[in-house]
Enzyme design. Sequence first.
Site, short mmCIF file in Angstrom:
data_model
loop_
_atom_site.label_atom_id
_atom_site.label_comp_id
_atom_site.label_asym_id
_atom_site.label_seq_id
_atom_site.Cartn_x
_atom_site.Cartn_y
_atom_site.Cartn_z
N CYS A 18 0.83 -1.20 0.00
CA CYS A 18 0.00 0.00 0.00
C CYS A 18 0.87 1.26 0.00
O CYS A 18 1.53 1.55 -0.98
CB CYS A 18 -0.98 -0.03 1.17
SG CYS A 18 -2.39 1.08 0.94
N HIS B 147 -3.70 -5.54 1.15
CA HIS B 147 -3.45 -5.86 2.57
C HIS B 147 -3.89 -7.30 2.83
O HIS B 147 -4.84 -7.78 2.22
CB HIS B 147 -4.25 -4.92 3.48
CG HIS B 147 -3.73 -3.52 3.50
ND1 HIS B 147 -2.52 -3.18 4.04
CD2 HIS B 147 -4.28 -2.37 3.03
CE1 HIS B 147 -2.33 -1.87 3.92
NE2 HIS B 147 -3.38 -1.36 3.30
#
Length: 493
Positions: free
Chosen positions: A326, A432
């Site tokens: 991310c 994630h």
Amino acid sequence: MAKIMIQGTASSVGKSLIVAALCRIFKQDGYSVCPFKSQNMSLNSYITLDGKEMGRAQVLQAYATGLEPEVYMNPILLKPTSDRKCQIIVNGKVYGNSTAMGYHNLKLKFKDMLKEHFNKLEEEFDIVVMEGAGSPAEINLRDRDIVNMGMAELVDAPVLLVGDIDKGGVFASLAGTMLLLKDGEKERVKGTIINKFRGDVEILKPGLDMLEDIVHIPCLGVVPYTRLQLEDEDGAVEFNKKAYAPIDIAVIKMPHISNFTDLDALKSEEDVSIRFITSKEEFKEPDLLIIPGSKNTIEDLLYLRQCGLEESIKEYSKDGKIIGICGGYQVLGSKIKDPHNVETDLGEIDGLNLLDMKTIFEKEKITTRVSAKLLNEEIENTVYGYEIHMGISEYSENVKPLFKIYNKNGEKVGYFDGAINEKGNVMGTYIHGVFDGVVFREKIINELRVKKGLKKKKSQIYEHMREKELDKLADIVRQSLDMEKIYSIIGMK
């Protein structure tokens, strides 16, 4: 319906795991159970099946009950963006950004919504296990409280007060908390719990007797300090380096690190040791470097530059393996543009330039559950996870994508995610939970093993391990607490 609320004398006293334990115990005893925390503050969040964002602590508690995590378990999530500001998530969606004082003035606006959520839980479940936040004795915040005694009063819930003896001063913290509560609030507290005790409980008993004389409520048990492989939400817990583990993974601990629960599955590998680094002196020679998520990517990139870690990362990238997740993926690119001042007013900033791609921040936040295929792999593989980010990344033709997303929030799609350089040693992804499944974790760790002359191993299924750890937690807490008394308090036995 029965309800019980777990409050604590401070943050990090173990409220979340006590709630998870009680959820599992009640479930084992045949009751339908649901966790509930009206307001959570955390940079660790999760995306539900319908694409909504909630705190990770309630996710673990949901697993303890056998439920799929839903935002009604955590209607308000606060994600700090700086020391004085945070992003407010309400019912899984961004409500706005606010200062601490601004949110304090907003809180009472959410009271009716919280009561409505709780009323629905009352109709659906036998027992609701509630969690407070921080301490109920924050007297400067009491007039607008919606998460501790304010919430307990709103739904008329009995309270158990948890103190952490491992930090020292547990008797003072419990007695001091009770001293600062109003008379009606004191009556709501039905018992105390001493958490994280090391040693012989017999030595503690005289103190417990004296505490009961002071606060006039019983101690319902002493829970021993136990190391479990369950995620920690309150802070980037310092992983204990395993002396016997040959695989060394270093993780950059940036000031705005988020979703470090991505590391939990890696931590479960017996021959893997994980350590956080904050300076170039701590860098050393890891087998793998992970740059994790960030709530403020630009400020964390500036931090890497200022503390000298940028230079260390670039030098390491010549031969070492790097994975960015991310925000950590975004910093690996050549440039980050912020035309709407989402994070700062800098406009744009150069990245580490280890992947030939650039990121553009947008106003709308992306929150999706995804299923993906790891590209360029002969074996059949699927990776499940979720995305939480404010930007989109575009890469040049000479950068290969890492995954192909084929399902997004339950709908069929077909687009690429992530990037990997030509050499194959620097890569990044928006997903994630990418290590939670066996496929990607086993592939990466086995590559590290082979490079060190070690044999490949099969990775355990993280979900199975988590279930065993939750059962272990429940067993410890059941043996430590007076469960008969707790059932009596909630009116179930």
